[in-house]
Design an enzyme around this catalytic site. Sequence first.
Site, PDB file in Angstrom:
ATOM      1  CG  HIS A  30      -2.159  -0.817   1.035  1.00 34.28           C
ATOM      2  ND1 HIS A  30      -2.148  -2.188   1.058  1.00 34.28           N
ATOM      3  CD2 HIS A  30      -3.453  -0.453   0.806  1.00 34.28           C
ATOM      4  CE1 HIS A  30      -3.381  -2.638   0.871  1.00 34.28           C
ATOM      5  NE2 HIS A  30      -4.194  -1.606   0.711  1.00 34.28           N
ATOM      6  CG  HIS A  32       2.685  -3.167   6.605  1.00 32.58           C
ATOM      7  ND1 HIS A  32       3.477  -4.025   5.888  1.00 32.58           N
ATOM      8  CD2 HIS A  32       1.561  -3.005   5.862  1.00 32.58           C
ATOM      9  CE1 HIS A  32       2.872  -4.367   4.767  1.00 32.58           C
ATOM     10  NE2 HIS A  32       1.689  -3.766   4.732  1.00 32.58           N
TER      11      HIS A  32
HETATM   12  C1  LIG Z   1      -3.870  -8.510 -11.879  1.00 28.01           C
HETATM   13  C2  LIG Z   1      -3.524  -8.872 -10.487  1.00 28.01           C
HETATM   14  C3  LIG Z   1      -2.471  -9.890 -10.266  1.00 28.01           C
HETATM   15  C4  LIG Z   1      -4.134  -8.244  -9.471  1.00 28.01           C
HETATM   16  C5  LIG Z   1      -3.845  -8.503  -8.052  1.00 28.01           C
HETATM   17  C6  LIG Z   1      -4.280  -7.347  -7.239  1.00 28.01           C
HETATM   18  C7  LIG Z   1      -4.003  -7.626  -5.797  1.00 28.01           C
HETATM   19  C8  LIG Z   1      -4.647  -8.753  -5.146  1.00 28.01           C
HETATM   20  C9  LIG Z   1      -3.124  -6.857  -5.167  1.00 28.01           C
HETATM   21  C10 LIG Z   1      -2.728  -7.078  -3.753  1.00 28.01           C
HETATM   22  C11 LIG Z   1      -2.885  -5.814  -3.000  1.00 28.01           C
HETATM   23  C12 LIG Z   1      -2.460  -6.041  -1.588  1.00 28.01           C
HETATM   24  C13 LIG Z   1      -3.333  -6.816  -0.696  1.00 28.01           C
HETATM   25  C14 LIG Z   1      -1.287  -5.562  -1.174  1.00 28.01           C
HETATM   26  C15 LIG Z   1      -0.755  -5.755   0.180  1.00 28.01           C
HETATM   27  O1  LIG Z   1      -0.515  -4.508   0.706  1.00 28.01           O
HETATM   28  P1  LIG Z   1       0.321  -4.382   2.041  1.00 28.01           P
HETATM   29  O2  LIG Z   1       0.390  -2.918   2.305  1.00 28.01           O
HETATM   30  O3  LIG Z   1      -0.421  -5.104   3.097  1.00 28.01           O
HETATM   31  O4  LIG Z   1       1.665  -4.975   1.747  1.00 28.01           O
END
Ligand SMILES: CC(C)=CCC/C(C)=C/CC/C(C)=C/COP(=O)(O)O
Length: 270
Positions: free
Chosen positions: A190, A232
């Site tokens: 994020h 985090h």
């Molecule tokens: C097209 C494709 C592979 C989409 C995936 C989108 C997706 C599930 C992104 C993940 C976003 C996410 C949960 C990130 C984690 O964020 P942190 O700040 O917890 O590291």
Amino acid sequence: MRAGAHMHPLQPAGAPGGGSGAPGHSLGRRGRGHGCSGPSLAKPVSGLGAGTGGEGRARRGAVHPPGEFRGPSCAAVALRSLLAADLRFSRQLGVCAGERSAWGSARPLLRLLEVSGHGVPWLAGTLYGLGRSESPAGREVLLNLLFALLLDLVLVAVVKGLVRRRRPTHNKMDMFVTISVDKYSFPSGHATRAAMVCRFVLHHLVLAIPLRVLVVLWAIIVGISRVMLGRHNVTDVAFGFIMGYMQYNVVKYFWLSPLSAPALFAVWNQ
Ligand SMILES: CC(C)=CCC/C(C)=C/CC/C(C)=C/COP(=O)(O)O
């Protein structure tokens, strides 16, 4: 865990899941108790992946001649102290980690912020915009935003997979749509996305000053909220901001335009 065995550079011994923020846990104690040797004497903190046990071997005396002093290097001691402080401070800041936490009532609001910085709405919104856009300039910007968002997903996944730092133990794993590497916390996806999108928007959208300030505030608050939600540690978010900021340089360098990628735009404009 045996002290020193299979240690992770970002996962101190005695801190299962990296989430033990208890003051004076083993990482903090070991860091304080030792002097530190130069890098040539010390077994350095092992690579970015899971610990190799190298420090454990060095301490048990198995790999160096008798009488030779082997202590942790100053860099290793400094890193451990920083990480110990990071865990402690992050746990204290995790005031919305659960409904019963000190600021638990603010958790739904922070979860909304979480969605605002999530990859899915950003990707979906960009694709939707691309489908609707009728101006070549708008399409060019949106195509590059799509490239930026995909690049961010890949780079964050690679770094998370290499570092494999677990999320704080006080985190509730109730996040909106995750992929497998999202069980790891370094860096915050994020934070990278917020920093990168913030730079992107400020460079490519003509916005009034109050809106520009809002965009910057949004990015900062998304980052802070990751720690408050218990998702985090502070260092995950700090590194995420730096990484996201730099990712924009990559996007700028490889900017897709009818000049740099004529084939792509020719197909598009048919
Ligand atoms: C097209 C494709 C592979 C989409 C995936 C989108 C997706 C599930 C992104 C993940 C976003 C996410 C949960 C990130 C984690 O964020 P942190 O700040 O917890 O590291």
